[in-house]
Scaffold this motif. Sequence first.
Motif, short mmCIF file in Angstrom:
data_model
loop_
_atom_site.label_atom_id
_atom_site.label_comp_id
_atom_site.label_asym_id
_atom_site.label_seq_id
_atom_site.Cartn_x
_atom_site.Cartn_y
_atom_site.Cartn_z
N LEU A 39 0.86 -1.19 0.00
CA LEU A 39 0.00 0.00 0.00
C LEU A 39 0.90 1.23 0.00
CD1 LEU A 39 -2.71 -1.15 2.57
CD2 LEU A 39 -2.58 -1.56 0.11
N CYS A 40 1.28 1.64 -1.19
CA CYS A 40 2.20 2.77 -1.39
C CYS A 40 1.41 4.08 -1.40
CB CYS A 40 2.94 2.58 -2.72
SG CYS A 40 4.07 3.91 -3.14
N ARG A 41 2.07 5.15 -1.01
CA ARG A 41 1.41 6.46 -0.95
C ARG A 41 1.00 6.98 -2.33
NH1 ARG A 41 0.90 10.16 3.14
NH2 ARG A 41 2.11 8.80 4.51
N THR A 42 1.69 6.54 -3.37
CA THR A 42 1.36 7.02 -4.71
C THR A 42 -0.09 6.70 -5.07
OG1 THR A 42 3.64 6.74 -5.39
CG2 THR A 42 2.02 6.91 -7.14
N ASP A 43 -0.56 5.50 -4.72
CA ASP A 43 -1.96 5.16 -5.00
C ASP A 43 -2.91 6.08 -4.22
OD1 ASP A 43 -1.53 2.49 -6.53
OD2 ASP A 43 -0.33 2.27 -4.73
N GLY A 61 -2.65 -0.10 -7.51
CA GLY A 61 -1.72 -1.10 -6.98
C GLY A 61 -0.56 -1.32 -7.92
N HIS A 62 0.65 -1.00 -7.43
CA HIS A 62 1.81 -1.08 -8.32
C HIS A 62 3.04 -1.67 -7.64
CE1 HIS A 62 2.31 2.55 -6.01
NE2 HIS A 62 3.60 2.44 -6.23
N GLU A 63 2.87 -2.18 -6.40
CA GLU A 63 4.03 -2.73 -5.68
C GLU A 63 3.73 -4.22 -5.44
OE1 GLU A 63 6.53 -0.55 -2.42
OE2 GLU A 63 5.16 -1.88 -1.36
N ALA A 168 9.47 -3.99 -5.37
CA ALA A 168 8.86 -3.48 -6.60
C ALA A 168 8.81 -1.96 -6.62
CB ALA A 168 7.45 -4.05 -6.76
N CYS A 169 8.84 -1.31 -5.43
CA CYS A 169 8.73 0.16 -5.43
C CYS A 169 9.53 0.82 -4.31
CB CYS A 169 7.25 0.60 -5.37
SG CYS A 169 7.06 2.39 -5.26
N GLY A 170 9.05 0.71 -3.07
CA GLY A 170 9.62 1.52 -1.98
C GLY A 170 11.09 1.24 -1.72
N LEU A 363 4.40 1.77 8.37
CA LEU A 363 5.57 1.97 7.52
C LEU A 363 5.21 1.38 6.16
CD1 LEU A 363 8.37 2.93 7.15
CD2 LEU A 363 9.22 0.90 8.30
N ARG A 364 4.84 0.12 6.13
CA ARG A 364 4.27 -0.48 4.94
C ARG A 364 3.15 -1.42 5.34
NH1 ARG A 364 4.84 2.42 1.02
NH2 ARG A 364 5.97 1.69 -0.80
N GLY A 365 1.95 -1.14 4.84
CA GLY A 365 0.87 -2.12 4.89
C GLY A 365 0.95 -2.95 3.61
#
Length: 370
Positions: A39-43, A61-63, A168-170, A363-365
Amino acid sequence: MNTLAALFRTVGAPLSIETIALDAPKPTELTVRVAAVGLCRTDLHVMRGERRVAMSPMVLGHEAAGVVESVGPAVQGIAPGDHVVLTFIPGCGVCRWCAKGLHHLCAEGPRITQGPQLDGTCRRKDAHGKDVGAFCMIGGFAERTVVDQASAIVVDKDIPLDLAALVACGVPAGVGAARHRAKVKAGDSVLVVGCGGDGMNVVQGARLCGATTIIAADINPDKLDLARDFGATHCVDSRGDVLTRDVLHLTEGIGVNHAFVCIDPATTLLPAFRATQKAGNVVVTAITPDTVKSIDVPPLELFATQKAIMGAVYGFMSPRLQIPELLRLYRSGDLKLRELITKTYSLSDINQGYEDLEAGKNLRGVVTFD
Ligand SMILES: [Zn+2]
Ligand SMILES: [Zn+2]
């Protein structure tokens, strides 16, 4: 086939959990059973209308990481059963950037907010027969997705897929910004403003590079406590003038070699710039809402101090090279991944996950699928 997905339909509304129709993969595409998606902040920026996308509904969803179920006849080097990490910028392989191994600069990158696949058509339809887009050509908030081979990287099967999703992202965004954009050296001093998904990984990236002063800045004391576990040597409040003053105090009045702006550049870039020493680097890893058209940095100050302000997407290195490298660092015990995950959710609880992110709890969900 049908698949459950979390759809962005309207700015300001929660994601809508719906069953959508997913087409079979075209010749260069593959079907992936998603195992985990961050669950990245970009979404969240998309949901709030701060990062505009060209169509709705769209599966965000991209991570994401998962297991390949089927491949089109033209797919090379990927087979059913393979574990893959999906990349939020496709590497088309033929543009001038990809030809130089710079897949993070791929000419197709600007299309990732459009919705269609790499070939310009859609693979998803909602219950009313309307085309559904896929954010970043991934659409990872779903049980299954169809992506082009340009968006998939095969990874070793011994890596747990919830951890593989993080690279994949962070993780590459943060670690890479320190290693490949700023090129932090042993003994350098570093400031990281915003210790979320990107920033915490800049902290551990700076540690990997041998930085001896790593100043973590945030407004959330819990994030700062965690930053110490990831390698921060000092923690300060990230607000404006206080930030600049405290960082100068910790660095004999000259500032850090490298500052990283990992949250809200509109308010943090200038204080971070002023906390950076002459000829130092200021690296922006965070998204600024589309509504913010410019950020003031006095041009004479930029000229006279000879600092560099630079952007870094995907940690400024091809994900095709960086993702396997990061997983090797995880395996050798040099990179923390499990410690980044605060909480896991089911897809139906995804909106709770974003509420927790907004509340500063995560921090990351990560959404995981059985
Ligand atoms: Zn992201
Ligand atoms: Zn390309």
